[in-house]
Design a protein around this motif. Sequence first.
Motif, PDB file in Angstrom:
ATOM      1  N   ALA A  56       0.839  -1.189   0.000  1.00 23.74           N
ATOM      2  CA  ALA A  56       0.000   0.000   0.000  1.00 23.74           C
ATOM      3  C   ALA A  56       0.879   1.246   0.000  1.00 23.74           C
ATOM      4  O   ALA A  56       2.010   1.235   0.516  1.00 23.74           O
ATOM      5  N   SER A  57       0.370   2.333  -0.567  1.00 25.62           N
ATOM      6  CA  SER A  57       1.169   3.558  -0.675  1.00 25.62           C
ATOM      7  C   SER A  57       1.558   4.097   0.693  1.00 25.62           C
ATOM      8  O   SER A  57       2.614   4.713   0.848  1.00 25.62           O
ATOM      9  N   GLY A  58       0.723   3.876   1.689  1.00 30.01           N
ATOM     10  CA  GLY A  58       1.052   4.303   3.044  1.00 30.01           C
ATOM     11  C   GLY A  58       2.060   3.417   3.736  1.00 30.01           C
ATOM     12  O   GLY A  58       2.472   3.697   4.854  1.00 30.01           O
ATOM     13  N   SER A  59       2.466   2.329   3.056  1.00 27.99           N
ATOM     14  CA  SER A  59       3.448   1.385   3.611  1.00 27.99           C
ATOM     15  C   SER A  59       4.671   1.260   2.711  1.00 27.99           C
ATOM     16  O   SER A  59       5.422   0.286   2.812  1.00 27.99           O
ATOM     17  N   ALA A  60       4.864   2.237   1.824  1.00 24.00           N
ATOM     18  CA  ALA A  60       5.999   2.184   0.900  1.00 24.00           C
ATOM     19  C   ALA A  60       7.312   2.090   1.684  1.00 24.00           C
ATOM     20  O   ALA A  60       7.497   2.764   2.693  1.00 24.00           O
ATOM     21  N   TRP A  61       8.217   1.268   1.203  1.00 32.63           N
ATOM     22  CA  TRP A  61       9.415   0.963   1.974  1.00 32.63           C
ATOM     23  C   TRP A  61      10.640   1.739   1.485  1.00 32.63           C
ATOM     24  O   TRP A  61      10.787   2.029   0.306  1.00 32.63           O
ATOM     25  N   GLU A  62      11.507   2.021   2.441  1.00 31.12           N
ATOM     26  CA  GLU A  62      12.816   2.606   2.142  1.00 31.12           C
ATOM     27  C   GLU A  62      13.919   1.557   2.186  1.00 31.12           C
ATOM     28  O   GLU A  62      14.959   1.715   1.538  1.00 31.12           O
ATOM     29  N   LYS A  63      13.709   0.487   2.958  1.00 34.49           N
ATOM     30  CA  LYS A  63      14.728  -0.552   3.134  1.00 34.49           C
ATOM     31  C   LYS A  63      14.072  -1.921   2.995  1.00 34.49           C
ATOM     32  O   LYS A  63      12.937  -2.116   3.437  1.00 34.49           O
ATOM     33  N   VAL A  64      14.806  -2.859   2.396  1.00 33.53           N
ATOM     34  CA  VAL A  64      14.335  -4.240   2.347  1.00 33.53           C
ATOM     35  C   VAL A  64      15.477  -5.155   2.784  1.00 33.53           C
ATOM     36  O   VAL A  64      16.638  -4.960   2.407  1.00 33.53           O
ATOM     37  N   ILE A  65      15.137  -6.111   3.622  1.00 30.14           N
ATOM     38  CA  ILE A  65      16.092  -7.111   4.108  1.00 30.14           C
ATOM     39  C   ILE A  65      15.628  -8.464   3.600  1.00 30.14           C
ATOM     40  O   ILE A  65      14.481  -8.852   3.843  1.00 30.14           O
ATOM     41  N   LEU A  66      16.491  -9.171   2.899  1.00 24.84           N
ATOM     42  CA  LEU A  66      16.161 -10.507   2.405  1.00 24.84           C
ATOM     43  C   LEU A  66      17.057 -11.526   3.084  1.00 24.84           C
ATOM     44  O   LEU A  66      18.270 -11.565   2.839  1.00 24.84           O
TER      45      LEU A  66
END
Length: 342
Positions: free
Chosen positions: A139-149
């Motif tokens: 969702a646009s209100g949950s757009a991420w700046e960081k992702v950890i895989l």
Amino acid sequence: MTPLRRLLLSLLLAVLAGACHARDSRAEAVLFSLKDPRGDDHGDGELRYPLRQDFEPGSLDLLSLAAYAESGGTRFEATFARPIPRPQRGRTVDAAGTTQTDVARYGFYTFNLDLYVDTDRVEGSGRTDTLPGRRLTLASGSAWEKVILLSPRPYESRDMLRKLWGEAAQAEAQRRQGALSESGARALAAQVERQLEERAFFPTRVRVAGNTVSFFVPDGFLGGQAQPAWGYAVAVTGATLDRRVAMPEVFGGVTAPTTQGLLLLGIGPGTSQERFGGGRLGDPQQSPVVDLLVPEGISQETVLASQAPPWPAVVPAAPVLPQAPDAGAPGGEGDTPDAGAL
């Protein structure tokens, strides 16, 4: 009391005091904890595990994700419903005789865990696409700046993501401006590399113990320790250790395993040893996500269904250790990056 007995008693009291202090320090170090229902490791409600002994119901059932403050960063702990299978030296993964322990060197091999972090909580700020192959949109209100895989093969996954983000950025640049010069292609590749460095992290400090896997993320990546005011979106997928070619749609529209999926197991109709079952006929965009963390009042099955709404992140309420409840009744595509953002 003899001097020897006094000494032994003093040592025992010191050990007990140290243990209590360690427990208290650990409790104080909890930054936050998120819980997920037990028994919801079925994707959209129809997903079935591969016909393999190392994939049993509960194997990829995430019960909780906790964050702990550590010197220089944050330690995350993910707890599953069943003990995590360990790589075996006697099991091969390809025709060349490569074993599981040769390629899965971090103590696990059956799953990937995605952690998308919305650090600014600003509507429309950040990215809403998910990692390749997940077939979900945040969702646009949950757009991420960081992702950890968290991947059994972090270096290979990083290389694949660099390649896929680069290809997507080149395709978007060519769509906008036509042919790319060599210098333009090099500049675009440098931008992709910066994005990879700033936005994506692949843990290599990993420890597996029973049902729990812990992994360390440095402050330098997150900009400090993980905060309970941030938004977190967590997805669990099945992992594959080798690269394969996806089956064509004529054979049922089977999604990954493929290089497009960052070494994840796909989903298709029927049952198989090599992928998840329960795939929707005629829907090659079905998400192969097995378990998903969603906010209260939102159904995992709804988010993973056909024509699903965007996926909202969870904002931790308080640093309380979880008690996993029983699951209730079973209730967009974002594979390519936004080249414009690059």
